[in-house]
Design an enzyme around this catalytic site. Structure first.
Site, PDB file in Angstrom:
ATOM      1  N   MET A  59       0.845  -1.204   0.000  1.00  0.00           N
ATOM      2  CA  MET A  59       0.000   0.000   0.000  1.00  0.00           C
ATOM      3  C   MET A  59       0.880   1.254   0.000  1.00  0.00           C
ATOM      4  O   MET A  59       0.459   2.312  -0.439  1.00  0.00           O
ATOM      5  CB  MET A  59      -0.871   0.045   1.262  1.00  0.00           C
ATOM      6  N   CYS A 117       9.256  -0.264   8.320  1.00  0.00           N
ATOM      7  CA  CYS A 117       9.296   0.286   6.957  1.00  0.00           C
ATOM      8  C   CYS A 117      10.677   0.852   6.649  1.00  0.00           C
ATOM      9  O   CYS A 117      11.350   1.377   7.537  1.00  0.00           O
ATOM     10  CB  CYS A 117       8.249   1.391   6.835  1.00  0.00           C
ATOM     11  N   ASN A 183       5.082  -7.914  11.837  1.00  0.00           N
ATOM     12  CA  ASN A 183       4.572  -7.220  10.656  1.00  0.00           C
ATOM     13  C   ASN A 183       4.588  -8.219   9.495  1.00  0.00           C
ATOM     14  O   ASN A 183       4.946  -9.382   9.677  1.00  0.00           O
ATOM     15  CB  ASN A 183       5.456  -6.007  10.352  1.00  0.00           C
TER      16      ASN A 183
END
Ligand SMILES: Cc1cc2nc3c(=O)[nH]c(=O)nc-3n(C[C@H](O)[C@H](O)[C@H](O)COP(=O)(O)O)c2cc1C
Length: 292
Positions: A59, A117, A183
């Site tokens: 995303m 991230c 995650n």
């Protein structure tokens, strides 16, 4: 919490209304979609693809920015009736500190930092996620913890490391109050007819039932390394999956992609857990452990 099930970040939590809905559908606590100081458009489509037992997504952490998310969080905190966890990410240590400072103003039950991230400070090249280097994971935890004030801090870890226990130990030592693991798992799916990856970003994160054994192992490794509570997350879709997470050492259980695989997923997982506990004679969750 009335049950140990936590809506995982990013799957259903971009708006306050969605967070309230997840609570009404039976989540014991809900986590908002991770947000950043500035709004982010995210990556182009296709950005999510799911099949029989997994989801892959890239995303690109699209979000409206923290100032707008604070309104969504206020709405959820007022109306959800369950603890609301506010999730944040950033590009630098300073970003994380500023995010936590802003988020603590709405008094969430917990602030969760997504450190999985890739990040880059302006002008510098993209660096490894903080979750992949113990020293960086400790430093981002330390600055975030200080900025959280009285709100407890949860650090969300990545499975894309060789020793997740080492990272967990580093964040516990730096002051984390809890850990969320895991995650999504770095992955790629190729459409062989089209001869190209299915995701616009080519590479993404795998989640859903297929990653459950990876998550259970990660939680087991984290439990052997730290004492703080763990939100065991990854592929939990049934009551038995949730029980396995608790047996691996989790304190609460994250549920994300399962909402794409089952209706009424929180209520059904909770009911299945209750039946399992009744059948096996467990009176409380803390009794659910691996055999010594
Ligand atoms: C579409 C999608 C978006 C996600 N966005 C976030 C996010 O913004 N922040 C985060 O920490 N995790 C995010 N995740 C990861 C989930 O919170 C969870 O850790 C992971 O999907 C594994 O759990 P699951 O198999 O139950 O989905 C996302 C996952 C999916 C599928």
């Amino acid at each position: 919490m009335t049950n140990p099930l936590v809506l995982a970040s990013g799957v259903w939590g971009l708006t306050g209304g969605n967070l309230v809905r997840a609570a009404k559908e039976g989540a014991g606590a809900v986590t908002s979609k991770s947000c950043s100081l500035q709004p982010r458009r995210g990556y182009g489509n296709p950005s999510v693809f799911h099949w029989d037992n997994a989801v892959i997504n890239a995303m690109g952490l699209c979000n409206p920015g923290v100032d707008e998310m604070l309104d969504e969080l206020r709405f959820a905190i007022k109306n959800a009736g369950v603890p609301v966890i506010a999730s944040a990410f950033g590009n630098s240590f300073d970003d994380y500190a500023r995010m936590c400072e802003k988020m603590r103003s709405v008094k969430p039950a917990l602030i969760e930092i997504d450190i999985s991230c890739p990040h880059h400070e302006p002008g510098k090249k993209v660096a490894k996620p903080f979750a992949c280097v113990a020293r960086d994971a400790a430093q981002v935890t330390e600055v975030s913890k200080e900025a959280c004030g009285k709100v407890p801090l949860c650090v969300k870890l990545s499975p894309n490391v060789s020793d997740i226990g080492e990272i967990a130990k580093a964040v516990e030592g730096a002051g984390a109050d809890a850990i969320c693991a895991i995650n999504s798992v770095k992955a790629m799916v190729i459409d062989v007819d089209a001869r190209r990856p299915v995701l616009a970003n080519k590479v993404g994160g795998l989640s859903g039932p297929a990653i459950n054994p990876i998550a259970v192992r990660a939680v087991y490794d984290v439990r052997n390394a730290v004492e703080i509570p763990i939100i065991g997350t990854g592929g939990v879709t049934t009551g038995r999956d949730a029980i396995a997470m608790l047996m691996a050492g989790a304190t609460a259980v994250g549920v994300g992609s399962a909402i794409a695989f089952r209706d009424r997923v929180f209520k059904r997982i909770a009911e299945e857990m209750e039946i399992f506990m009744r059948d096996k004679g467990y009176a409380k969750l803390s009794q659910i452990k691996l055999e010594e």
